[in-house]
Scaffold this active site. Structure first.
Site, mmCIF file in Angstrom:
data_model
loop_
_atom_site.group_PDB
_atom_site.id
_atom_site.type_symbol
_atom_site.label_atom_id
_atom_site.label_comp_id
_atom_site.label_asym_id
_atom_site.label_seq_id
_atom_site.Cartn_x
_atom_site.Cartn_y
_atom_site.Cartn_z
ATOM 1 N N LYS A 52 5.027 8.875 6.522
ATOM 2 C CA LYS A 52 5.903 8.975 7.681
ATOM 3 C C LYS A 52 5.189 9.398 8.959
ATOM 4 O O LYS A 52 5.774 9.319 10.035
ATOM 5 C CB LYS A 52 7.075 9.913 7.388
ATOM 6 C CG LYS A 52 7.867 9.585 6.142
ATOM 7 C CD LYS A 52 8.376 8.155 6.056
ATOM 8 C CE LYS A 52 9.419 7.782 7.030
ATOM 9 N NZ LYS A 52 10.686 7.378 6.433
ATOM 10 N N SER A 294 8.181 10.181 -5.493
ATOM 11 C CA SER A 294 8.355 8.764 -5.134
ATOM 12 C C SER A 294 7.093 7.975 -5.462
ATOM 13 O O SER A 294 7.172 6.813 -5.876
ATOM 14 C CB SER A 294 8.749 8.606 -3.663
ATOM 15 O OG SER A 294 7.699 8.967 -2.793
HETATM 16 N N1 PMP Z 1 8.683 8.454 -0.333
HETATM 17 C C1 PMP Z 1 8.834 9.576 0.377
HETATM 18 C C2 PMP Z 1 8.434 10.888 -0.239
HETATM 19 C C3 PMP Z 1 9.382 9.502 1.670
HETATM 20 O O1 PMP Z 1 9.549 10.643 2.379
HETATM 21 C C4 PMP Z 1 9.772 8.245 2.192
HETATM 22 C C5 PMP Z 1 10.377 8.155 3.551
HETATM 23 N N2 PMP Z 1 11.686 8.689 3.661
HETATM 24 C C6 PMP Z 1 9.609 7.109 1.404
HETATM 25 C C7 PMP Z 1 9.044 7.259 0.155
HETATM 26 C C8 PMP Z 1 10.096 5.747 1.832
HETATM 27 O O2 PMP Z 1 9.516 5.202 2.959
HETATM 28 P P1 PMP Z 1 10.349 4.280 3.956
HETATM 29 O O3 PMP Z 1 11.235 5.192 4.755
HETATM 30 O O4 PMP Z 1 9.296 3.640 4.801
HETATM 31 O O5 PMP Z 1 11.145 3.301 3.192
#
Ligand code: PMP
Length: 356
Positions: A52, A294
């Site tokens: 991010k 994630s």
């Molecule tokens: N994993 C984590 C830990 C995140 O903070 C985010 C962003 N919210 C994402 C994945 C997903 O990324 P995006 O917002 O670009 O879809």
């Protein structure tokens, strides 16, 4: 094998912000099946340790460029953490005050990190979910005349991935196979931006999207109701609270909608949070690669794809952040503070320096 040496980066940096991006793609050497090659793109190498940082920088700089953000104006955003941490870094470096709204259910270290980086954090009730923190940010922006970063709707989100993350992948795999690229979504910025670049320049690469098994809102096939600005009007009926922080809010973001409308993914494979955590632990303990829930969840899906991929396939999985951001969460629940039986036995195996 001779001793490793380094040469420096061949440049000095004018700001922490110039170190964002150009994260490494790293091969998995021990835990992937032998018939394929698996890489991970480790976004923890960004200065505030997540994917991010890219979006935070672009939201601020795009608004500076077209005058939506005035010098010294307060920035406000609803965020589950990583966007807030990235925005806090960017606002600290550029001198903007930042207010973050965040549901009280997200990990404690995230809010403390944002405050450490100079931001103010306003907590919202967990019962109100993502929509609650989002509406609070909007309310604060309207009342106080602040700049709302709008990560779920702004074009500045996917655009930066189209201009950085995507081209980095294309450059790092130039002249090489890249059969699958695997990602989850939170806002959808990563998938939408990278997919624009991959579809244009690597149309043969299959894009695999994933989401939490118990909050599979895209898989449900039910569309999102929106207001005139593209913001969600209602919580999505297929949403349930899930353990993959940063993924899938309780609505389909407008930024992600572009991927749905344009067929920017070839497969959608849900993953259960506990599987993701198990793979995050294996990545750390067996590869030395430290990522969050994630990242582990994305990798879990990459491993499913790997099992059935044809021999010689090359797979790249996104790892959005570092595992250090989850010390107080279930990711670390079996990691003890004190010594376990094996460690006690090791302590007693020599006579000296045993604790009481
Ligand atoms: N994993 C984590 C830990 C995140 O903070 C985010 C962003 N919210 C994402 C994945 C997903 O990324 P995006 O917002 O670009 O879809």
């Amino acid at each position: 094998m001779s001793i490793r040496s380094t040469e420096g980066r061949g440049q000095r940096y004018d700001s922490i912000l110039d170190t964002i991006g150009n994260t490494p793609c790293i091969r998995i050497n021990r835990i992937a099946p032998d018939h394929v090659t698996v890489y991970v793109k480790a976004e923890a190498f960004n200065p505030a340790a997540s994917v991010k940082d890219r979006l935070a920088l672009n939201i601020i700089e795009a608004a500076e460029r077209d005058g939506r953000l005035a010098p010294g104006q307060t920035v406000v955003e609803a965020t589950s953490g990583n966007t807030g941490i990235g925005l806090a870094m960017v606002c600290a470096a550029k001198g903007y005050p930042l207010v973050v709204t965040m549901a009280e259910s997200f990990s404690i270290e995230r809010r403390r990190l944002m405050r450490f980086l100079g931001a103010r954090v306003v907590l919202t009730p967990k019962e109100e979910k993502g929509l609650g923190m989002y509406r609070k940010a909007k309310e604060l922006a309207e009342t106080h005349g602040w700049f709302l970063a709008s990560q779920f709707e702004t074009a500045d989100n996917a655009d930066i991935h189209e201009h950085t993350t995507g081209p980095e992948i294309i450059a790092d795999f130039a002249g090489e196979r890249l059969d699958y690229w695997v990602t989850g979504y939170g806002t959808g910025g990563t998938v939408t931006g990278v997919a624009r670049a991959l579809r244009r320049e690597r149309p043969e690469t299959r894009i695999v999207l994933t989401e939490p098994a118990n909050a599979a809102i895209v898989s449900s096939g039910v569309g999102q109701e929106r207001d005139g600005m593209g913001a969600p009007a209602l919580s999505h009926p297929a949403f349930e609270p899930h353990p993959i922080q940063g993924w899938t809010p309780d609505f389909i973001p407008l930024v992600l909608q572009e991927s749905l409308d344009n067929g920017f993914y070839d497969e959608l494979i849900p993953v259960a949070g506990p599987d993701g955590m198990a793979w995050a632990r294996r990545l750390a303990a067996e590869e030395g690669i430290f990522t969050g829930v994630s990242g582990g969840s994305t990798f879990a899906v990459a491993m499913q794809v790997a099992e059935r991929a044809e021999p010689g396939s090359v797979i790249l999985a996104m790892l959005p952040d570092t595992g250090e951001r989850y010390l107080s969460t279930p990711l670390f629940e079996n990691i003890a503070e004190g010594m376990n039986d094996e460690e006690e036995a090791l302590s007693r195996s020599t006579p000296g320096y045993q604790i009481g």
